[in-house]
Structure formats: structure tokens, C-alpha cells
Design an enzyme around this catalytic site. Structure first.
Site, PDB file in Angstrom:
ATOM      1  N   LYS A  33       0.918  -1.435  -0.028  1.00  0.00           N
ATOM      2  CA  LYS A  33       0.120  -0.432  -0.089  1.00  0.00           C
ATOM      3  C   LYS A  33       0.868   1.597   0.093  1.00  0.00           C
ATOM      4  O   LYS A  33       0.138   2.599  -0.501  1.00  0.00           O
ATOM      5  CB  LYS A  33      -1.069   0.189   1.535  1.00  0.00           C
ATOM      6  CG  LYS A  33      -2.101  -1.349   1.519  1.00  0.00           C
ATOM      7  CD  LYS A  33      -2.631  -1.037   2.619  1.00  0.00           C
ATOM      8  CE  LYS A  33      -2.044  -1.074   3.857  1.00  0.00           C
ATOM      9  NZ  LYS A  33      -1.470  -2.585   4.295  1.00  0.00           N
ATOM     10  N   THR A  34       1.781   1.211   0.797  1.00  0.00           N
ATOM     11  CA  THR A  34       2.933   2.037   0.821  1.00  0.00           C
ATOM     12  C   THR A  34       3.728   2.865  -0.469  1.00  0.00           C
ATOM     13  O   THR A  34       3.534   3.882  -0.438  1.00  0.00           O
ATOM     14  CB  THR A  34       3.693   2.521   2.134  1.00  0.00           C
ATOM     15  OG1 THR A  34       2.715   2.332   3.294  1.00  0.00           O
ATOM     16  CG2 THR A  34       4.322   3.695   2.720  1.00  0.00           C
ATOM     17  N   ASP A 222      -2.192   8.292   4.276  1.00  0.00           N
ATOM     18  CA  ASP A 222      -1.748   6.240   4.874  1.00  0.00           C
ATOM     19  C   ASP A 222      -2.349   6.202   5.718  1.00  0.00           C
ATOM     20  O   ASP A 222      -2.163   6.751   6.762  1.00  0.00           O
ATOM     21  CB  ASP A 222       0.333   7.003   4.248  1.00  0.00           C
ATOM     22  CG  ASP A 222       0.810   4.973   4.568  1.00  0.00           C
ATOM     23  OD1 ASP A 222      -0.284   4.175   4.249  1.00  0.00           O
ATOM     24  OD2 ASP A 222       1.725   4.630   4.699  1.00  0.00           O
ATOM     25  N   GLU A 223      -2.653   4.657   5.731  1.00  0.00           N
ATOM     26  CA  GLU A 223      -2.455   4.662   7.304  1.00  0.00           C
ATOM     27  C   GLU A 223      -3.577   4.800   8.111  1.00  0.00           C
ATOM     28  O   GLU A 223      -4.347   5.250   8.942  1.00  0.00           O
ATOM     29  CB  GLU A 223      -1.753   4.846   8.208  1.00  0.00           C
ATOM     30  CG  GLU A 223      -0.036   4.195   8.617  1.00  0.00           C
ATOM     31  CD  GLU A 223       0.171   3.044   8.310  1.00  0.00           C
ATOM     32  OE1 GLU A 223      -0.750   2.131   8.630  1.00  0.00           O
ATOM     33  OE2 GLU A 223       0.730   1.743   8.202  1.00  0.00           O
ATOM     34  N   GLN A 253      -5.665  -3.835  10.695  1.00  0.00           N
ATOM     35  CA  GLN A 253      -4.046  -2.668  10.912  1.00  0.00           C
ATOM     36  C   GLN A 253      -4.732  -1.572  12.492  1.00  0.00           C
ATOM     37  O   GLN A 253      -3.873  -0.999  12.295  1.00  0.00           O
ATOM     38  CB  GLN A 253      -3.677  -2.784  10.641  1.00  0.00           C
ATOM     39  CG  GLN A 253      -2.944  -4.069   9.683  1.00  0.00           C
ATOM     40  CD  GLN A 253      -1.457  -3.772   8.691  1.00  0.00           C
ATOM     41  OE1 GLN A 253      -0.791  -2.695   9.057  1.00  0.00           O
ATOM     42  NE2 GLN A 253      -1.703  -3.382   7.505  1.00  0.00           N
ATOM     43  N   ARG A 610       4.838  -7.389  10.515  1.00  0.00           N
ATOM     44  CA  ARG A 610       6.479  -7.119  10.494  1.00  0.00           C
ATOM     45  C   ARG A 610       7.749  -7.895  10.204  1.00  0.00           C
ATOM     46  O   ARG A 610       7.944  -7.684   9.358  1.00  0.00           O
ATOM     47  CB  ARG A 610       6.488  -6.400  11.652  1.00  0.00           C
ATOM     48  CG  ARG A 610       5.455  -5.483  12.493  1.00  0.00           C
ATOM     49  CD  ARG A 610       4.665  -4.291  11.341  1.00  0.00           C
ATOM     50  NE  ARG A 610       4.010  -4.690  10.333  1.00  0.00           N
ATOM     51  CZ  ARG A 610       3.345  -3.934   9.652  1.00  0.00           C
ATOM     52  NH1 ARG A 610       3.701  -2.971   8.391  1.00  0.00           N
ATOM     53  NH2 ARG A 610       2.082  -4.436   9.068  1.00  0.00           N
TER      54      ARG A 610
HETATM   55  P1  ATP Z   1       1.262  -1.559   6.173  1.00  0.00           P
HETATM   56  O1  ATP Z   1       0.393  -2.392   5.518  1.00  0.00           O
HETATM   57  O2  ATP Z   1       2.239  -2.945   6.824  1.00  0.00           O
HETATM   58  O3  ATP Z   1       1.797  -0.562   6.694  1.00  0.00           O
HETATM   59  P2  ATP Z   1       1.663  -1.930   2.921  1.00  0.00           P
HETATM   60  O4  ATP Z   1       1.123  -2.572   2.508  1.00  0.00           O
HETATM   61  O5  ATP Z   1       2.482  -0.744   2.935  1.00  0.00           O
HETATM   62  O6  ATP Z   1       2.484  -2.499   4.590  1.00  0.00           O
HETATM   63  P3  ATP Z   1       4.687  -1.715   2.193  1.00  0.00           P
HETATM   64  O7  ATP Z   1       5.618  -1.486   2.999  1.00  0.00           O
HETATM   65  O8  ATP Z   1       4.746  -1.400   0.932  1.00  0.00           O
HETATM   66  O9  ATP Z   1       3.080  -2.552   2.136  1.00  0.00           O
HETATM   67  O10 ATP Z   1       5.656  -3.024   1.066  1.00  0.00           O
HETATM   68  C1  ATP Z   1       5.657  -3.900   2.039  1.00  0.00           C
HETATM   69  C2  ATP Z   1       7.101  -4.950   2.124  1.00  0.00           C
HETATM   70  O11 ATP Z   1       6.969  -5.189  -0.198  1.00  0.00           O
HETATM   71  C3  ATP Z   1       8.057  -3.250   1.194  1.00  0.00           C
HETATM   72  O12 ATP Z   1       8.968  -4.123   1.383  1.00  0.00           O
HETATM   73  C4  ATP Z   1       7.736  -3.407  -0.471  1.00  0.00           C
HETATM   74  O13 ATP Z   1       9.113  -2.607  -0.838  1.00  0.00           O
HETATM   75  C5  ATP Z   1       7.899  -4.987  -0.624  1.00  0.00           C
HETATM   76  N1  ATP Z   1       6.907  -5.009  -1.839  1.00  0.00           N
HETATM   77  C6  ATP Z   1       5.454  -3.560  -2.401  1.00  0.00           C
HETATM   78  N2  ATP Z   1       5.505  -4.561  -3.566  1.00  0.00           N
HETATM   79  C7  ATP Z   1       6.153  -4.580  -4.337  1.00  0.00           C
HETATM   80  C8  ATP Z   1       6.574  -5.140  -5.881  1.00  0.00           C
HETATM   81  N3  ATP Z   1       5.607  -4.865  -6.742  1.00  0.00           N
HETATM   82  N4  ATP Z   1       7.395  -5.684  -6.336  1.00  0.00           N
HETATM   83  C9  ATP Z   1       8.860  -5.905  -5.490  1.00  0.00           C
HETATM   84  N5  ATP Z   1       8.313  -5.845  -3.655  1.00  0.00           N
HETATM   85  C10 ATP Z   1       7.352  -5.042  -3.596  1.00  0.00           C
HETATM   86 MG    MG Z   2       2.208   0.602   4.833  1.00  0.00          MG
END
Ligand code: ATP
Ligand code: MG
Length: 741
Positions: A33-34, A222-223, A253, A610
Site C-alpha cells: 500500500k505504502t 496512509d494508514e 490494522q 512486521r
Molecule cells: P503495511 O500494511 O504494513 O503498512 P504495506 O501494505 O504498506 O504494509 P509496503 O510497506 O508498501 O506494504 O510493502 C511491503 C514490502 O513489500 C516492502 O518491502 C515493499 O518494498 C515490498 N513490495 C511491495 N510491492 C512490491 C512489488 N510489486 N515488488 C517488490 N516488492 C514489493
Molecule cells: Mg504501509
């Protein structure tokens, strides 16, 4: 597809390519997402020619905002013009520019938790219906929560029933009313007000709203699952003209309900914006399949939730491990031993996090790590900016900027001692109240107020006067140096050179260094600007966290210790969650609150997700709470993920595995499940004649020590030994000349 979006999967790319109109990215932990949000910003600039200064992204911490900017800078030009901040920082910035429209005078100060408490204690002293048992912290929580709902004291009186149990509602409402008027009299606002007043400003002064809207044509949050009503309203008003708002979040979350976060905000997004595009991301890139499976299995036990799919991209990976220690010290030693082992195998310490439910749990873990010679960075707890000496010097600064700040004045008028006693201060305060002015102003008139010691008070007034002038003349670091000197604060610390005072002096020097660095990054920034930034640094943001006891700088490569709440949005290759016990996680209080258990389960879900590669869960059979040793049960969350973890002994050797498919306990070493005993099968690196963790040995040079970890076989076998006299050493057993004891 642009090169940019080729770095995303198809679902992420679609979301990142979203252009105008409202959008919601709803997806589980680690699904990107981020990452998608950052690529979306880059895409807006690169593909749609949007000016970076028209883009706003709101994050949870200032640190996250800085990281996001850095990551965006790697993708596109102009990232330094992006507006990236927390809700609170955005509020300060807006109120600094336009606060006078809502009655804030120039130079208003921001009160932190402690300042709030100081003020509330005073108010409670004269509050009808309040008594000695009225808890100022509780009142503070009520006021903060009311504000997060955008409730006035009257609203609190009408609506507050549900969550006021510890005191009378009318007393709380009156306390809130008085608190608010005292804040205003001191030209101060608290953290919650940063949002409340900004929302008021948006609502009442359309021209200002429009100006901000021109700076925030494309809004990202975000969040989003953790926004409260005030933040929600802030975003809604800001987005009301252009409607380009993209929010990302995961309802599973949401962990800040106790601070007024409302999960309904994300669930209602589609009601607020019926034309919103909804994007779902279903692949988790962060965690191994084993970790993710445990997380998924846990969270389905919540009833209030939206179903989501979350599939692993990574392979199975090592199993989730669970260790039940005899007590909390052994639990912490387990963490230290396994960190040491990882380190010996080449794991960087910054890749390891230890997460816990409450700050109080950090101490034992920290001690065990210290004994093992492992540097640790504690996030939260007593942060740098929470230290007494730092707050004192900043309080001088505040008072110099804002002479009405009575709370700051009370904090420092006796540090160092100036012969202005409690009685004199009470008289001065009374006079100030009667004349509707500040205590500092009363000091100026001390001759007419005090019978004795008036000269001391007028002297203090003169001192503050010179500081007020210095504010205008000096750089932040110059001002701080000047203030330390003329106030006598430095001399006070130097007068008695014990280790505590020396460490306080070092911290103050560190603050001056921080101000210097700040000035380099913020050209032309004033003392007041520096003060704002310092006030906004939350403990999570605190970049200059030092060891709790002692002042050794924590090296870059250190284990991170933090609460589960603070870990939101972050990731680490190796994660330990300690204290997975009933009464801790879920917490005891949560069990009596409606929805409390589900919130705790989400917190556990945040913790589990995490971990990128390796997850350890630990619990203690006995734990000290409030000086008493009590026995503790395993958390119900463990039984909810039964079959998805392996139980290990203190050396990490497998004891058994709970297999969901069979529903029974399967032990690898029948007949021996005692944690201390060695399993019959060599599940780890143990072999005949090899060293074992816990064993006592002696070394010709380092003396006696204890084996913490063993790795490798035969000639390559290494041991990590903690020698009380020499620290922790990693040795090749072949050459180490160790003797077993
Ligand atoms: P959270 O809910 O914990 O905030 P999130 O959904 O924001 O998580 P991110 O932190 O953006 O997730 O991504 C999680 C991990 O996966 C990061 O290390 C990110 O770089 C990697 N990642 C996400 N999408 C891809 C992709 N398409 N290719 C490679 N790595 C990815
Ligand atoms: Mg995130």
C-alpha cells in the site's frame, strides 16, 4: 505502461495510475500500500505533469514522511517540493500562517502531554466537584478524546456518557472548559488542538481553506484506518473542492481506537464518496508464507471485519517459533541469545526488532541485551526530547517567545533556584489571575505584590526580557548556548559534577548539535521554527534516542525495541514478540471493554506482519508485575494459530509442533518435553562433543563465561560466549582453547 509502474504488480499499477477523483486502496499488511502510494505520487508528476507543490501526503510519523520523500526522490524530480507531513505538522504549518483567524496570537506555543498535565493539576485544585482522588491523567485522556471527536465541553456534557466512567461527567466538562480557557490565556494549544483549530479554520474562513486547497490538489493519506474524527474532517474539508483524495489502509490494522481512531472512517469512505474507485491488493511481498499464514489465521477470529485475500509471494520460510520461558528474565535471555546467534551468523542487528505490548516490558529485554553486549535502540519510552534538561531548556525558549506561557514559567522559575518560593509564586499567580495577565507580567510588578523578595522576581523578569530579545537576534543554536549561560542552568549542573549532571550536560550539548543540524537543513529558520519542530517530534520520530541508562551513542547497527503500536507500517527481517500472554496480549483492560479483544487481536496481527523472514513469539510462565511474581497463561492468540508454529526450548531446539490437520500435539522427542532437556533428535546444530547454549566454559585469557550460541559444525564450529570480564566473544572452537566447566 510507464517504466515506473512496471515496478509494481498489475493491481498495484492500476491503483498507482489512478488520476482524478476519490480512491480507496484497501489491502492487507505488506501488500505494498505504502509503496503504491509513493509510485502514485511519482506517476502524477511524471505522467500527468502535476506540480509537486500541489501534492500532499499525510503519514503517521514525521519519520515516515521523510522516508516517503526520500523514496519519491529516487523515482522523480522535484520531490523536495512535495508536501509530506503528519496531520499534526500540517496543522502547525497552517495555524502558524492563519491562526489569527481563530483567535491564536502570533508565537503561540504547543503544549505536550506533560504541560497538559501540569496545567490540569492546577485546574483540578480549584475545580468544584473534583477531589484529591481526581486523576489529572484521566481527565487529560477524556479531553483528548473529546477533541479527537471534535467535541466542545458542551458536547462532552451531552454525549460523553459512554466513555467517562471514572469521574462525573459535569465535572469533566467543566474541567475541559477551564482547561481550554487557560490554554488560550497562555496563548498555547495542545496537540489535539492542532487539528481541532485547523478544522475550525477550514470551516469558518473559506478563503484560507481555498489557499490550502491550492497547495493540496492531490491528497494522499496512509494508514487511513487509524484516523480519528478530527483528522477525517480535516481531510474531508481539504478534499471537498477537487475531490482528488486517495487513501490507503487496512481495517485489520486499526489499533488506535483508544485514542479516538474510528475504523468506521475507512468503512464509510465509499458512503462519503459514492464514486470512489476501490483498489484491492492481494499479494503480500513482505513475509514468508509461514508467517503470513499465522497472521491470516489469527485475524479471521475477528467478527467485525471485511474479508480480504492476502497471498504470500515469498516461499514458506522457517517456521514461526514459540518459546515459553520459566520467567520474564529467561524470556529476555532467550531473545538475547538468539540475537547473538543471528549476529554470529551474519545478521545485521538493525534487521532485528523486539516488540512488546507495554513500554514497561522493555527494561528486562534491554538488560539481557546489554549483558550480551548487544546495542539496542529503544523507540518510545523516555525519548531524548522527554528528558528533563532538554525540556527545561526548551521551556526557557518557549517563555522567551511567549511571555504568557505560565506552564513553562512554573517549570523553570526554580531551576536553578532563584529564591522565589512557593508562597511568592502563589501570590504572583493570584495577582496574574485577577488582572487577566501572565505570571511573568506579575513578576515585573512584584514590588507591589510581594512584601519580601520582590527584587528576585523582577530580576527574573529582566532575565526573561533579555532572552526574548535574544530570540530575535540569534540562530537557534546560538540562542540555546546563550540561554544555558545567562539563566545559570549550565552553572547549576556544573556546580555538582556527578555522573547524572554530566550526562545532562552532554544531552544539552547534543541538543545544540541538533539545532545546528536543523539550521543547516532549514535555512533562515528562526528559534520559534526550531521550537515547533522539536515539539512535534514524537517519541517514534526521535532520531536521537540514546540508551536509557548511560549515554553511549547507539551505533547504527542496533536492535530496535518498541511497542507493537509504534511498529505500525515498519518491517524487519527478524521479529520477536515478547509477552504473548493472557493479561498482556490481550491486555487485561481490553477484556472488559466492548471491542477490546478484537483491537488486541489486530495489534497482534500488526506485530506478526512486521516479520519478513523469521518470527519468534515468547511468553513467560511467571512474571513480575507491581513487585509481585504472578503466574501467567499463554495468550489465547497462540491457540488461535495452533498448528502454525513450533515450540522450541531455550536453545531454539524444536520441542514439538502443533499440527492443525491432526489437531494433536506432536512431539519430536517423546518423553522429554521439559524445556531444559536436550531433544533426542538433533534438530539444531548440536552434535556429539559440540558445545551447547547455556554451558559454562573457561578461556585462558577471558576467564569463565557462558555459551550463548553455537553455529556450524566440525572445524567451522563457532561459539558465542559471554565472558563477564571481557564481554561477548565469537570464537572458533577449534582454536579457542575452551575448557568445559
Ligand atoms: P503495511 O500494511 O504494513 O503498512 P504495506 O501494505 O504498506 O504494509 P509496503 O510497506 O508498501 O506494504 O510493502 C511491503 C514490502 O513489500 C516492502 O518491502 C515493499 O518494498 C515490498 N513490495 C511491495 N510491492 C512490491 C512489488 N510489486 N515488488 C517488490 N516488492 C514489493
Ligand atoms: Mg504501509
Amino acid at each position: 505502461m510507464s517504466d515506473l509502474l512496471a515496478q509494481l504488480n498489475p493491481a498495484q499499477a492500476q491503483a498507482a495510475a489512478h488520476f482524478r477523483g476519490p480512491a480507496l486502496v484497501l489491502a492487507g499488511a505488506g501488500s505494498g500500500k505504502t509503496r503504491t502510494l509513493i509510485y502514485r505520487i511519482a506517476h502524477l508528476i511524471q505522467e500527468h505533469g502535476v506540480a509537486p507543490h500541489q501534492i500532499l501526503a499525510v503519514t503517521f510519523t514525521n519519520k515516515a514522511a521523510a522516508e516517503m520523500r526520500e523514496r519519491a526522490a529516487k523515482l522523480v524530480e522535484g520531490a523536495d517540493e512535495l508536501w509530506m507531513s503528519t496531520f499534526h505538522s500540517a496543522g502547525v504549518r497552517i495555524l502558524r500562517a492563519y491562526g489569527e483567524h481563530v483567535g491564536l496570537k502570533r508565537g503561540f506555543v504547543i503544549y505536550d502531554d506533560d504541560d497538559q498535565l501540569d496545567l490540569l493539576k492546577e485546574i483540578i485544585g480549584a475545580l468544584p466537584g473534583a477531589g484529591p482522588d481526581t486523576n489529572p491523567r484521566y481527565l487529560r485522556a477524556i479531553i483528548d478524546r473529546a477533541k479527537s471527536n471534535l467535541w466542545s465541553p458542551d458536547d462532552l456534557l451531552r454525549l460523553g456518557e459512554e466513555w467517562i466512567s471514572g469521574m462525573r461527567k459535569d465535572v469533566a466538562a467543566e474541567g475541559y472548559r477551564r482547561y481550554q480557557s487557560r490554554l488560550r490565556a497562555a496563548n498555547a494549544i495542545d496537540f489535539s488542538d492542532l487539528l481541532v483549530e485547523t478544522v475550525r479554520l477550514f470551516r469558518t474562513v473559506p478563503e484560507v481553506l481555498e489557499k490550502i486547497q491550492n497547495r493540496a490538489v492531490f491528497i494522499h493519506i496512509d494508514e487511513y484506518q487509524d484516523t480519528n474524527r478530527a483528522q477525517y474532517e480535516f481531510a474531508r474539508l481539504l478534499a471537498s473542492r477537487d475531490r482528488n483524495v486517495l487513501v490507503v489502509g487496512d481495517p485489520d490494522q486499526s489499533i488506535y481506537r483508544f485514542r479516538g481512531a474510528d475504523i468506521q472512517n475507512i468503512l464509510d469512505f465509499q458512503n462519503d464518496y459514492p464514486d470512489a474507485k476501490v483498489y484491492r491488493l492481494e499479494h503480500n511481498y513482505r513475509s514468508t508464507a509461514a508467517v503470513l499464514e499465522a497472521a491470516n489465521k489469527l485475524i479471521v477470529n475477528n467478527s467485525e471485519r471485511l474479508e480480504k485475500v492476502l497471498r504470500p509471494v515469498k516461499e514458506e520460510g522457517g517456521p514461526v517459533r514459540f518459546y515459553r520461558a520459566p520467567d520474564h528474565r529467561a524470556e529476555a535471555d532467550f531473545v538475547a541469545m538468539h540475537v547473538t546467534r543471528g549476529r554470529a551468523e551474519g545478521v545485521a542487528l538493525k534487521d532485528i526488532a523486539v516488540l512488546y505490548r507495554t513500554n514497561a516490558q522493555s527494561r528486562v529485554v534491554e538488560e539481557s541485551l546489554r549483558r550480551a553486549g548487544i546495542p539496542a535502540r529503544i523507540v518510545g519510552g523516555v525519548g531524548f526530547y522527554d528528558r528533563r534538561e532538554i525540556k527545561d531548556l526548551l521551556a526557557y525558549t518557549r517563555l522567551a517567545i511567549n511571555p504568557s506561557d505560565d506552564v513553562a514559567l512554573r517549570r523553570i522559575i526554580g531551576r536553578p533556584k532563584r529564591g522565589i518560593g512557593d508562597t511568592a509564586l502563589a501570590k504572583l499567580s493570584e495577582w496574574a489571575q485577577q488582572h487577566g495577565t501572565s505570571v511573568l507580567e506579575a513578576c515585573r510588578n512584584a514590588e507591589t505584590i510581594l512584601e519580601r523578595g520582590a527584587a528576585k522576581a523582577t530580576e527574573f523578569h529582566a532575565l526573561m526580557n533579555s532572552l526574548s530579545e535574544a530570540v530575535e537576534m540569534y540562530s537557534p543554536q546560538g540562542f540555546l548556548k546563550f540561554a544555558l549561560e545567562v539563566t545559570g542552568y549550565e552553572d547549576m549542573l556544573r556546580a555538582e559534577k556527578d555522573s547524572e549532571n554530566l550526562s545532562r550536560l552532554e544531552n544539552l550539548e547534543e541538543l545544540i548539535v541538533a539545532a545546528e543540524e536543523w539550521a543547516r537543513e532549514n535555512e533562515g529558520g528562526t528559534v520559534a521554527d526550531f521550537l515547533d519542530d522539536a515539539a512535534l517530534l514524537s517519541s517514534v520520530d526521535d532520531a536521537r534516542v540514546k540508551r536509557e541508562n548511560g549515554n553511549a551513542d547507539v551505533p547504527e547497527d542496533a536492535v530496535t525495541l518498541m511497542t507493537l503500536h509504534n511498529a505500525k507500517g515498519l518491517e524487519f527481517p527478524i521479529v520477536f514478540i515478547v509477552g504473548v500472554e493472557e493479561g498482556l496480549l490481550p491486555s487485561k483492560n481490553s477484556l472488559t471493554e466492548p471491542g477490546g479483544l478484537e483491537e488486541e487481536r489486530r495489534l497482534m496481527y500488526v506485530g506478526i506482519t512486521r516479520a519478513m523472514d523469521q518470527l519468534y513469539l515468547t511468553a513467560a510462565e511467571n512474571r513480575q508485575t507491581f513487585g509481585k511474581t504472578v503466574s501467567s497463561e499463554e495468550s489465547r492468540f497462540l491457540s488461535e494459530i495452533e498448528g502454525l508454529y513450533q515450540e522450541v526450548n531455550q536453545y531454539g531446539e524444536v520441542l514439538g509442533e502443533r499440527r492443525a490437520s491432526r489437531g494433536t500435539w506432536r512431539s519430536f522427542n517423546p518423553g522429554s518435553t521439559a524445556t531444559q532437556s536436550k531433544p533426542a533428535t538433533a534438530a539444531s546444530a548440536t552434535e556429539a562433543g559440540a558445545y551447547r547454549g547455556g554451558e559454562r566454559v573457561s578461556h585462558p585469557k577471558f576467564g569463565e563465561g557462558q555459551v550463548l550460541a553455537v553455529s556450524g559444525f566440525g572445524d567451522k564450529q563457532q561459539v558465542v560466549v559471554n565472558f563477564p570480564s571481557a564481554g561477548t566473544k565469537t570464537l572458533l572452537t577449534k582454536f579457542a582453547n575452551l575448557t568445559r566447566l
